[in-house]
Design a protein around this motif. Sequence first.
Motif, PDB file in Angstrom:
ATOM      1  N   LEU A  98     -67.386  12.194  38.073  1.00  0.00           N
ATOM      2  CA  LEU A  98     -68.528  12.218  37.161  1.00  0.00           C
ATOM      3  C   LEU A  98     -68.091  12.516  35.724  1.00  0.00           C
ATOM      4  N   ILE A  99     -67.185  13.462  35.569  1.00  0.00           N
ATOM      5  CA  ILE A  99     -66.708  13.810  34.225  1.00  0.00           C
ATOM      6  C   ILE A  99     -65.922  12.652  33.620  1.00  0.00           C
ATOM      7  N   GLU A 100     -65.002  12.064  34.382  1.00  0.00           N
ATOM      8  CA  GLU A 100     -64.198  10.946  33.878  1.00  0.00           C
ATOM      9  C   GLU A 100     -65.081   9.762  33.489  1.00  0.00           C
ATOM     10  N   CYS A 101     -66.032   9.431  34.342  1.00  0.00           N
ATOM     11  CA  CYS A 101     -66.940   8.318  34.057  1.00  0.00           C
ATOM     12  C   CYS A 101     -67.787   8.628  32.822  1.00  0.00           C
ATOM     13  N   SER A 102     -68.249   9.863  32.701  1.00  0.00           N
ATOM     14  CA  SER A 102     -69.079  10.263  31.561  1.00  0.00           C
ATOM     15  C   SER A 102     -68.320  10.140  30.257  1.00  0.00           C
ATOM     16  N   LEU A 103     -67.064  10.584  30.245  1.00  0.00           N
ATOM     17  CA  LEU A 103     -66.259  10.501  29.025  1.00  0.00           C
ATOM     18  C   LEU A 103     -65.974   9.045  28.653  1.00  0.00           C
ATOM     19  N   GLY A 141     -70.065   5.385  39.372  1.00  0.00           N
ATOM     20  CA  GLY A 141     -68.883   5.804  40.120  1.00  0.00           C
ATOM     21  C   GLY A 141     -67.610   5.455  39.374  1.00  0.00           C
ATOM     22  N   THR A 142     -66.729   4.684  40.011  1.00  0.00           N
ATOM     23  CA  THR A 142     -65.458   4.315  39.384  1.00  0.00           C
ATOM     24  C   THR A 142     -65.503   2.940  38.717  1.00  0.00           C
ATOM     25  N   ALA A 143     -66.631   2.272  38.746  1.00  0.00           N
ATOM     26  CA  ALA A 143     -66.747   0.954  38.107  1.00  0.00           C
ATOM     27  C   ALA A 143     -66.589   1.095  36.595  1.00  0.00           C
ATOM     28  N   ARG A 144     -65.853   0.167  35.983  1.00  0.00           N
ATOM     29  CA  ARG A 144     -65.644   0.206  34.535  1.00  0.00           C
ATOM     30  C   ARG A 144     -65.918  -1.158  33.913  1.00  0.00           C
TER      31      ARG A 144
END
Length: 180
Positions: A98-103, A141-144
């Motif tokens: 959640l933190i990585e995706c948010s950043l 999630g991990t989608a970018r």
Amino acid sequence: MLNFDPHRWLEEHQEVPEISSLATLAATHPKTGKQGNEWKLFDSNSLDENGEKRELEGDPAKVARPAKVVLREWSVSLAALDGGKPSPGIDRKVWRELIECSLWWLDGFGQQAARDGWRTGDVFGFRLDHPRQGGLIDRLGTARNLLLDGKRARWRSHGDLVMKFNAGAYPELPAFWEAD
């Protein structure tokens, strides 16, 4: 053959008052062009004592929070998070995700979303009882591969499955760092 009557067009458009501000626009009825606010504005982030959305008072142009303020609140909240200390009830791996995706999202889409009126619950909302059914970040999630167009987000998940999320769907959800 063109059936355009310029005199009729001028008469119709002279009846509509000149709109000089956002507040006037918000208070102008779209069909009649007459002044008079028939709509009520509500703050979806706060509820009154009966659990109903609180009605906002005042000029509609002054009610909206500036995008810079919203963006700063998001940035400050995310900067204060510790990847090793998840909120109660959130798995450590999910917390870091959640933190990585948010950043990632804040860096690429934060300004646009703040300007477009996305709220904290829409973006960072989290439901402990329903995993992956919270706000945009929880669902991403991990989608970018996100496409943000106004108040609609679209991305591909698990191959060819196109996911969609609209701002305003869950504005009252608590942010994942406030979930308990």
